[in-house]
Design a protein around this motif. Structure first.
Motif: not given
Length: 184
Positions: A25-32, A40-50, A81-86, A97-101
């Motif tokens: 849902h959060s990845h599918s919003l034009p604002e985010t 924007i993912p083409k479908n839920k399967a695209t998000t699931e792969a990520i 979401l928020i992430a830390l990559h070492l 990186w981070y992304k909020l609704l």
């Protein structure tokens, strides 16, 4: 692995496959997506792969990638979401990186979540440096990064592929010594 971080208003929990619907849902919003390189993912399967890639990275020992679900501490509602990559261990560095609704923008929640991740990074992981980048037009993200004490170190021209355009990026960082001066 640090599976949960808490603040006054937030709970950050390592993502699980149960978070797929909220993440999609959060990845599918034009604002985010406005300043996001994933698109924007083409479908839920695209998000699931990520999400599956993130989950796999979190299972590799030693853990070098942390992806947290940001939730309201009181009702557990998904905020973002928020992430830390070492980076390489010898450099003791990471990138966030981070992304909020959008419904949670302009409330200080990104700043609060990022502060928690920086605290974890410097106190628990004993990192030396944390970096972040954002599109130069993303004024809200610039403010968040600067509020937590990150310093703009430079910019890169046309480095981010966003909506089929190349956009400029600011590079930010905070050192362990900067963090200690602010929070000790």
């Amino acid at each position: 692995m640090q599976s949960k971080l808490t603040t006054d208003r937030l709970q950050l929990k390592i993502i699980t496959s149960d978070d797929l619907d909220d993440i999609h849902h959060s990845h599918s919003l034009p604002e985010t997506d406005r300043y996001n390189t994933l698109g924007i993912p083409k479908n839920k399967a695209t998000t699931e792969a990520i999400v599956q890639q993130w989950l796999h990275q979190q299972r590799v020992e030693p853990v070098r990638h942390f992806s947290w679900r940001i939730s309201d501490r009181n009702n557990q509602d998904f905020i973002g979401l928020i992430a830390l990559h070492l980076g390489e261990e010898r450099f003791r560095s990471g990138k966030v990186w981070y992304k909020l609704l959008p419904s949670h923008w302009r409330q200080g929640l990104a700043t609060e979540a990022l502060t928690a991740v920086l605290n974890f990074s410097f106190r628990a992981l004993h990192l030396h440096r944390i970096e972040a980048g954002c599109a130069t037009e993303n004024i809200a993200s610039v403010r968040v990064l600067e509020k937590v004490g990150m310093q703009r170190e430079g910019s890169k021209r046309k480095v981010l592929p966003i909506r089929e355009n190349w956009v400029n990026n600011y590079e930010y960082a905070i050192l362990e010594e900067d963090w200690k001066a602010m929070y000790n």
